[in-house]
Design a protein around this motif. Structure first.
Motif, short mmCIF file in Angstrom:
data_model
loop_
_atom_site.label_atom_id
_atom_site.label_comp_id
_atom_site.label_asym_id
_atom_site.label_seq_id
_atom_site.Cartn_x
_atom_site.Cartn_y
_atom_site.Cartn_z
N ALA A 180 0.47 -0.83 -0.01
CA ALA A 180 0.31 0.39 -0.37
C ALA A 180 0.63 1.51 -0.30
O ALA A 180 0.39 2.50 -0.46
CB ALA A 180 -0.95 -0.21 1.81
N SER A 181 2.07 0.93 0.58
CA SER A 181 2.80 2.30 0.39
C SER A 181 3.91 2.39 -0.51
O SER A 181 4.54 3.27 -0.86
CB SER A 181 3.33 2.80 1.87
OG SER A 181 4.42 1.23 1.82
N ILE A 182 4.01 1.93 -1.09
CA ILE A 182 4.87 1.41 -2.19
C ILE A 182 4.67 2.91 -4.43
O ILE A 182 3.70 2.98 -3.76
CB ILE A 182 5.37 0.77 -3.06
CG1 ILE A 182 3.86 0.11 -3.86
CG2 ILE A 182 5.03 -1.12 -1.97
CD1 ILE A 182 4.25 -1.32 -4.96
N HIS B 171 -6.44 -9.12 -7.49
CA HIS B 171 -5.59 -10.23 -6.24
C HIS B 171 -5.01 -8.25 -5.23
O HIS B 171 -5.61 -8.83 -3.96
CB HIS B 171 -3.90 -10.12 -6.17
CG HIS B 171 -4.33 -11.36 -6.74
ND1 HIS B 171 -5.35 -12.34 -7.03
CD2 HIS B 171 -3.10 -11.91 -7.94
CE1 HIS B 171 -5.30 -13.53 -8.14
NE2 HIS B 171 -3.75 -13.06 -8.64
N LEU B 172 -5.01 -7.56 -6.01
CA LEU B 172 -5.19 -6.22 -4.80
C LEU B 172 -6.09 -5.90 -3.95
O LEU B 172 -6.20 -5.44 -3.07
CB LEU B 172 -3.99 -5.63 -5.09
CG LEU B 172 -2.57 -5.26 -5.76
CD1 LEU B 172 -2.62 -4.47 -6.61
CD2 LEU B 172 -1.67 -5.84 -4.67
N THR B 173 -7.12 -6.13 -4.38
CA THR B 173 -8.45 -5.40 -4.42
C THR B 173 -8.68 -6.20 -3.44
O THR B 173 -9.35 -5.98 -2.27
CB THR B 173 -9.59 -4.46 -5.13
OG1 THR B 173 -8.80 -4.61 -6.27
CG2 THR B 173 -10.69 -4.54 -4.78
N THR C 148 -5.40 -3.56 -0.56
CA THR C 148 -4.33 -2.97 -1.00
C THR C 148 -4.87 -1.54 -1.83
O THR C 148 -5.05 -2.55 -3.29
CB THR C 148 -3.54 -3.90 -1.00
OG1 THR C 148 -3.18 -4.68 0.38
CG2 THR C 148 -1.80 -2.68 -1.80
N GLU C 149 -4.28 -0.52 -1.67
CA GLU C 149 -4.47 0.54 -3.49
C GLU C 149 -3.94 1.00 -3.42
O GLU C 149 -3.19 2.65 -2.77
CB GLU C 149 -5.86 0.89 -2.60
CG GLU C 149 -6.70 -0.05 -2.81
CD GLU C 149 -8.67 1.34 -3.66
OE1 GLU C 149 -8.19 1.99 -3.41
OE2 GLU C 149 -9.62 0.72 -2.76
#
Length: 318
Positions: free
Chosen positions: A187-189, A207-209, A213-214
């Motif tokens: 999330a912080s990249i 996968h991220l959703t 994670t966004e």
């Protein structure tokens, strides 16, 4: 009813113009029209109707066009195979992305060429799986190497290799010494987005959703290589599949680190064809050679250096 009549009719349906087909065939518009009329007389039904601009198939014409187009593609393919057998060689036509041969086929192409020096190899570049499928349907390609996504109608898929996801970062980045990356840390990249409308981007975002994670993104690219290079230059972080072509000695990319992300399911890549049982033996051998070279340890250094210590990341074939 002759094959030439059917070829002319399907060409007119595709072009929507008698005159355009006549130019392509090097004959008169009257000759093309006569071929269509011969079909209509034999079948006893109208196949084309006049429009303000050109012609269009009638309902009956659509039925014949679909059946004839499929049959002619298969017939042309068979005739090509017979010509190859007569000449004692053959042709392998592969459609895929611009960097696929480098990453997935280099060893396979070399091995195949040693055994078949007379076979013609034709590589066609497309920018999406959909365009690859269209090439297969049109009969302009025998094989398509794609990122495996949802099944497509009229296409048979054969996964060859699984690509684990990694985070590409520049050496010296706070994440560079990690042995793996967890989903919450993504999330912080400074995210470098993968190609728009690509299967890899769709799968990753899915996968991220699901994981909630966004990551923030101000950069997007047209291919995986560019994403990795931008990460190596320190312009962001790239979540990418671990490509065989990037499994090189650390000295080749001293500023790059690839950190495994085990929480993301691997991405599958492999072959797509119209019908495996319709391929010529030489095309099948090419596909199997590429797969064999990719799924053996000697193909591209399957094990590589430990996680976080360079571009090598293990893979599994299937």
């Amino acid at each position: 009813m002759t094959l030439d009549d059917l070829r002319a009719f399907t060409a007119v349906c595709d072009a929507g113009s008698l005159s355009a087909v006549a130019r392509d065939l090097g004959c008169t518009q009257s000759a093309v029209s006569q071929r269509v009329k011969r079909l209509e007389r034999e079948l006893g039904i109208a196949l084309l109707e006049r429009r303000p601009r050109g012609v269009a198939p009638t309902r009956a014409g659509l039925i014949l066009h679909r059946a004839a187009a499929d049959g002619l593609v298969g017939l042309d393919h068979a005739l090509g195979r017979l010509r190859d057998i007569r000449r004692g060689g053959g042709t392998v036509r592969v459609t895929t992305g611009a960097t696929t041969v480098r990453h997935f086929m280099s060893a396979g192409v070399v091995a195949f060429r040693r055994r078949h020096p007379r076979v013609n190899l034709e590589f066609q570049t497309e920018n999406s799986s959909r365009r690859c499928f269209e090439a297969l349907a049109a009969g302009t390609a025998d094989l398509a190497w794609i990122t495996i996504g949802s099944p497509a109608r009229g296409v048979e898929l054969r996964p060859v290799v699984e690509l684990p996801w990694v985070l590409a970062v520049r050496a010296g980045d706070p994440l560079a010494e990690r042995t793996e990356i967890g989903p919450g840390e993504l999330a912080s990249i400074r995210h470098i987005r993968l190609p728009e409308n690509s299967v890899s981007r769709h799968r990753l975002e899915e996968h991220l959703t699901r994981q909630g994670t966004e990551p923030v993104s101000t950069t997007s690219v047209a291919d995986w290589d560019t994403a990795i290079l931008l990460a190596e230059l320190g312009l962001g972080h790239a979540v990418v599949p671990a490509l065989p072509g990037w499994r090189k000695p650390v000295a080749a990319h001293p500023a790059l680190r690839l950190i495994p992300i085990p929480s993301l399911p691997p991405l599958a890549a492999g072959w797509a064809v119209r019908r495996w049982d319709a391929l010529s033996p030489v095309v099948v051998e090419f596909a199997e050679t590429v797969a064999a070279e990719l799924t053996t340890d000697g193909a591209a250094g399957a094990d590589g250096p430990p996680p976080g210590q360079g571009p090598g990341v293990s893979r599994r074939g299937r």
